[in-house]
Every structure is written in C-alpha cells, then in structure tokens.
Design a protein around this motif. Structure first.
Motif, PDB file in Angstrom:
ATOM      1  N   ARG A  89      31.483  52.232  41.003  1.00  0.00           N
ATOM      2  CA  ARG A  89      30.814  51.330  40.063  1.00  0.00           C
ATOM      3  C   ARG A  89      30.958  49.890  40.537  1.00  0.00           C
ATOM      4  N   ARG A  90      29.936  49.106  40.298  1.00  0.00           N
ATOM      5  CA  ARG A  90      29.960  47.698  40.676  1.00  0.00           C
ATOM      6  C   ARG A  90      30.655  46.906  39.574  1.00  0.00           C
ATOM      7  N   VAL A  91      31.798  46.351  39.904  1.00  0.00           N
ATOM      8  CA  VAL A  91      32.605  45.570  38.954  1.00  0.00           C
ATOM      9  C   VAL A  91      32.472  44.097  39.323  1.00  0.00           C
ATOM     10  N   PRO A  92      32.110  43.240  38.440  1.00  0.00           N
ATOM     11  CA  PRO A  92      31.829  43.408  37.010  1.00  0.00           C
ATOM     12  C   PRO A  92      30.350  43.553  36.688  1.00  0.00           C
ATOM     13  N   ASP A  93      29.481  43.709  37.691  1.00  0.00           N
ATOM     14  CA  ASP A  93      28.037  43.744  37.437  1.00  0.00           C
ATOM     15  C   ASP A  93      27.610  44.932  36.570  1.00  0.00           C
ATOM     16  N   ALA A  94      28.066  46.127  36.911  1.00  0.00           N
ATOM     17  CA  ALA A  94      27.669  47.321  36.146  1.00  0.00           C
ATOM     18  C   ALA A  94      28.644  47.617  35.014  1.00  0.00           C
ATOM     19  N   VAL A  95      29.929  47.415  35.269  1.00  0.00           N
ATOM     20  CA  VAL A  95      30.958  47.648  34.248  1.00  0.00           C
ATOM     21  C   VAL A  95      31.970  46.506  34.327  1.00  0.00           C
ATOM     22  N   ALA A  96      32.224  45.877  33.204  1.00  0.00           N
ATOM     23  CA  ALA A  96      33.148  44.742  33.165  1.00  0.00           C
ATOM     24  C   ALA A  96      34.443  45.120  32.461  1.00  0.00           C
ATOM     25  N   PRO A  97      35.557  45.187  33.191  1.00  0.00           N
ATOM     26  CA  PRO A  97      36.844  45.377  32.517  1.00  0.00           C
ATOM     27  C   PRO A  97      37.306  44.038  31.936  1.00  0.00           C
ATOM     28  N   VAL A  98      37.859  44.073  30.730  1.00  0.00           N
ATOM     29  CA  VAL A  98      38.336  42.864  30.057  1.00  0.00           C
ATOM     30  C   VAL A  98      39.771  43.100  29.620  1.00  0.00           C
ATOM     31  N   GLY A  99      40.654  42.168  29.943  1.00  0.00           N
ATOM     32  CA  GLY A  99      42.058  42.254  29.534  1.00  0.00           C
ATOM     33  C   GLY A  99      42.387  41.219  28.476  1.00  0.00           C
ATOM     34  N   VAL A 100      43.615  41.261  28.033  1.00  0.00           N
ATOM     35  CA  VAL A 100      44.117  40.292  27.051  1.00  0.00           C
ATOM     36  C   VAL A 100      45.501  39.846  27.498  1.00  0.00           C
ATOM     37  N   ASP A 101      45.718  38.578  27.641  1.00  0.00           N
ATOM     38  CA  ASP A 101      47.012  37.908  27.819  1.00  0.00           C
ATOM     39  C   ASP A 101      47.071  36.986  29.025  1.00  0.00           C
ATOM     40  N   ASN A 102      46.149  37.139  29.967  1.00  0.00           N
ATOM     41  CA  ASN A 102      46.150  36.296  31.168  1.00  0.00           C
ATOM     42  C   ASN A 102      47.494  36.396  31.893  1.00  0.00           C
ATOM     43  N   TRP A 103      48.069  37.577  31.910  1.00  0.00           N
ATOM     44  CA  TRP A 103      49.408  37.813  32.429  1.00  0.00           C
ATOM     45  C   TRP A 103      49.547  37.509  33.909  1.00  0.00           C
TER      46      TRP A 103
END
Length: 104
Positions: A48-62
């Motif tokens: 999969r093309r990341v982030p063009d086709a699927v965008a993973p999103v996190g929380v915390d900027n760790w």
C-alpha cells in the motif's frame, strides 16, 4: 476499534488483521505513535502507498519527544509531551504500582 498493547508489534499485528478483513479503509487511527509505526510498516510491506492510499495516524508525537526530532513523517496528534518536565512524566513502574494499590 481494537484494544491491545501499546507498542509497534501490536500495531503491526492489528494492521495485519485489518488487511485480512473485508473492511475497506484509507486511514488507520492509532492510540499512540508506536502503534501507528507498527501499522505503517505492515501497510508498506503489503504494497500500500503510505500515506497516499492509506494514512496511519498516531497520538502523542512520541518519536519527537524521545529523539528530539521525528525519524519518520508520521501524522500524529501532539499532546504536548515535549513540554512536560521529565520529573512529571510517569514511569512504567509508577503507573503499575498505582494500578496495584489496594482500595480504601
């Protein structure tokens, strides 16, 4: 939504289950950046093309908090951890002992 551990390995495993399901998706919202990075690696491995086709999103900027700079271009919700003084950051041992305290 799928509860689990808060690490890259779990993010990768959860993403494999998601890819194996019949669900169509164009984003994966994760509880923290470590989970999102695990999911991102599986998304890339699956072609999969990341982030063009699927965008993973996190929380915390760790990643930024730990290294002082981002090592990847991950979309993340910055919760202000970088501004938290180290003495106010809970440790795993502190968190565990607080959970195990008897009530009363």
């Amino acid at each position: 939504m799928e509860p689990g551990l808060w690490n890259r390995a779990w993010g990768a495993a959860a993403c494999r289950r998601l890819i194996g399901s019949v669900a169509r998706f164009d984003a994966v919202f994760c509880g923290n950046d470590q989970i999102a990075l695990g999911a991102e690696s599986v998304l890339r491995e699956s072609g999969r093309r990341v982030p063009d086709a699927v965008a993973p999103v996190g929380v915390d900027n760790w990643e930024h908090v730990i290294s002082g700079r981002s090592t990847r271009r991950l979309t993340t919700v910055d919760t202000g951890l970088a501004a938290t003084p180290p003495e106010h950051m809970p440790t795993r041992a502190h968190w565990w002992s607080a959970r195990r305290r008897p009530e009363g």
